[in-house]
Scaffold this active site. Sequence first.
Site, short mmCIF file in Angstrom:
data_model
loop_
_atom_site.label_atom_id
_atom_site.label_comp_id
_atom_site.label_asym_id
_atom_site.label_seq_id
_atom_site.Cartn_x
_atom_site.Cartn_y
_atom_site.Cartn_z
N CYS A 83 5.08 1.70 1.32
CA CYS A 83 4.21 2.80 1.78
C CYS A 83 4.49 4.14 1.11
CB CYS A 83 4.34 2.96 3.30
SG CYS A 83 3.84 1.51 4.22
N HIS A 319 -4.38 4.28 6.82
CA HIS A 319 -3.17 4.20 5.99
C HIS A 319 -3.39 3.19 4.85
CE1 HIS A 319 0.86 3.78 4.66
NE2 HIS A 319 1.36 3.03 5.63
#
Length: 365
Positions: A83, A319
């Site tokens: 991420c 996201h």
Amino acid sequence: MNRAVIVEAKRTPIGKKNGMLRHIQPHELAAPVLQSLAEGLENIIDEVILGNVVGPGGNVARVASLEAGLPLSVTGITIDRQCSAGLEAIRMACYFVQGRAGNCYLAGGVESSSTSPFPERARFSPDSIGDPDMGVAAELVAKEYGISRTKQDQFALLSYERSWASFQADLFNEEIVPISTQSVDEEFSKKRNYELLLKRAKPIFMKENGTVTAANSCGINDGASAVLVMEEKLAKMNGFNPVIRFVDSVVSGVHPNFPGISPVPAITELLSRNKLVMDDIDIIEINEAFASKIVACQEQLSIPSDKLNVCGGALTMGHPYGASGAILVTRLVHEVKRRKNAKYVIAAVGSGGGIGVAILFEVVM
């Protein structure tokens, strides 16, 4: 030492998995952003650096560069730090400029969860240490740091209210490069009763005493974002007014069972070695993968609410893994443009495997 500055930052609208951007491949998502940032600078760009996590493999950055019509001389490199990959791409570009490897980079990230060929997630850690899914890890952070369901829901609601207000005020317009006729984040197709959603949501990762729900967690998304990183003198020679200057960065490692807390040691060290305290920082962007994680980070670092994710974040807007770190920096660039007195800003991401990345920038406008 050369100084690296960011002069512009852009992103696509963010789509839901299997939503409005579902048919667009990663290189096709990134190309319009690269094209927008590169306009007029095509012949001085050294390289494209993109983070990508669940893509098709290969060198997505090079393919996106070619798709964008950049010169064949503009090379590309694709990186995966889960991420934090998009933030790491920007960090890498800044160090390349400082080290005189080059003077002009397009850096960021891209993710198309909709077209990903992977049916399951990658491994974050060996079984001997523990390899929990990110949702389970969010529950572990909540338990370890005493983050109640109430605190998580309160933060998720605040994130939604801030992001909706920002959308209504057209604050995201300057960030977004339209793609495939889409110019608005899919989450904002209509206003939702988020408070009701939070009340109705059930724990999804731990049924017994669970606190993490679909409503206080981020979605799975598609999108791309990148920034234009240049050597400061070159930027000014080309008519740019630098917005933020790279100062320093820290990468920290924590136990893989608690990845959400990894921004804390990274930010703590970043402040310490630059002789700063939290009061010196004007805006902080930390990726909102889960409310438990962001609340734990806020409490451990004593971050005032009015400095943290001031326009909302991933809990509402989504996201897109490889792009999210670059979206944070894009948000910082456009937020400081609206302010007259900001001096220091930070972007940070905690990622799978227990790795935190944090970057300190100085505002130079």
